[in-house]
Design an enzyme around this catalytic site. Sequence first.
Site, PDB file in Angstrom:
ATOM      1  CB  SER A 243      -0.865   0.011   1.255  1.00  0.00           C
ATOM      2  OG  SER A 243      -0.016   0.184   2.371  1.00  0.00           O
ATOM      3  CE  LYS A 244       0.026   8.256  -1.037  1.00  0.00           C
ATOM      4  NZ  LYS A 244       0.770   8.710  -2.115  1.00  0.00           N
ATOM      5  NE  ARG A 245       0.448   2.502   7.175  1.00  0.00           N
ATOM      6  CZ  ARG A 245      -0.413   1.847   7.903  1.00  0.00           C
ATOM      7  NH1 ARG A 245      -1.378   2.492   8.478  1.00  0.00           N
ATOM      8  NH2 ARG A 245      -0.323   0.542   8.079  1.00  0.00           N
TER       9      ARG A 245
END
Length: 468
Positions: A243-245
């Site tokens: 994910s982006k994180r």
Amino acid sequence: MTVRTRFAPSPTGRLHLGNVRTAIFNWLFARHHGGAFILRIEDTDLERNLPGAEAGLIEDLRWLGLEWEEGPDVGGPFGPYRQSERGEIHSAHARRLLDRGRAYPCFCTGEESMGEDRRYTGACRDLDRATTRARVDRGEPHLLRLMTPREGVIEVKDEVRGTITFPAKDIDDFVILRADGRATYNFGVVVDDMLMKISHVIRGAGHLSNTPKQVLIWGAFEAPLPCFAHLPDVLAPDGGKLSKRSGAAAVAELRAEGALPQAIVNYLSLLGWSHPEEREILSVDELADAVDLDRVGAADTAFDPEKMRWVGQQQMGALPDPVYFEKARHELQRMGMAGDLVDPLAELLRSRLATFGEIAGHLAFVKRSDEELRDALARGLADEKITADPGPLFAATASHLRDAPEWGPEAVRAAIGGAGHDLGIRGREVYIPLRLAWTGETHGPDLAVLVSALGRSEALRRLGAHDG
Ligand code: GLU
């Protein structure tokens, strides 16, 4: 066979590391085989389309150098194919399957036609053709369903995973054309792949579950199947979903950080594929020479930000000097560095950079406040167990600096050497306190070059001295 691949993104956001890997692989594979790479925007899910996303995708692909060599003529570089512009082609093809008895109209409207497992129970499948024709001609609302086998298995031959079988009974007579005349997702994909003569459907493992339905549609057209290859999933470093994180930065962000497109192409091509000689740093041409499906593994891979940085550093080192210096100078000048300083700084930082944006981090010390520097000095000396009062060292260095005929790395180097000599101390006893006072760091690249970036009066001021 002419190799033809495609990348078929939906315009729902920017490209990120997870999905651009598919584009890279398709592009490299097409180049490897002297074939064609096609961009097809799958924009039929109007609710999910994001305004501007198509333009963003195109910008990202072009920046990465993943050009497509075919598409609608829009004057200049080819436009992408857009599924939304192909609605009539899709519905005409659905009608063709109807005429051949491979699809049938379904008039069921409500839930009563769905079994408990939410599969269509096939009530309209057995209506006789004269009746259905009459109802269609009367304009009765209907959708089209594919006539699918009720027994046996559907085989998917996958270049990466071998043959996978799916029980036919798990797939109902699914809809190919909605009541409003729009194609469903799988149907649009197959019609377009077929008409665009795609030889290799290479995509993420997440699409494997769509493939038996797509195989049935190809079969209904009696068209030869393309080769399917489902690339392994790219997971987050901790094994979770990327994910982006967890680091799945958007290509646009990496670009803004001054990453090198060839480094991104290089790093991502190593996720799930390996070079026959296990080489890891490869130019785009070398990748295109080497990338093929036979060395793609099925096991999930994990995104590794450190490895990506390492590949970035290697690719930075591999840039031709004029290219590197032009970009680095630009970045340094943007940060206020000027004159004779720029090239030595560019040279100094080169081996440490994975992106041009990192230059700013290396020069952050220039803007560090007196308070930060004071704190860093106290903490740094304690951590490094240097107990001597740094005052005399700073005073001696300042005195040499003031006397230097010309400002620059040489002057700083001579002043450091001179001060050490005056006080009879050497090595870390000299360098660590000075580096801390000037930069707030205990370690880093050549101190003399860094300090010259401060200018003489600031270098003196940080030693607690004044420009005499
Ligand atoms: N549009 C699909 C996606 O964005 C790709 C479909 C395919 O490659 O077959 O994931």
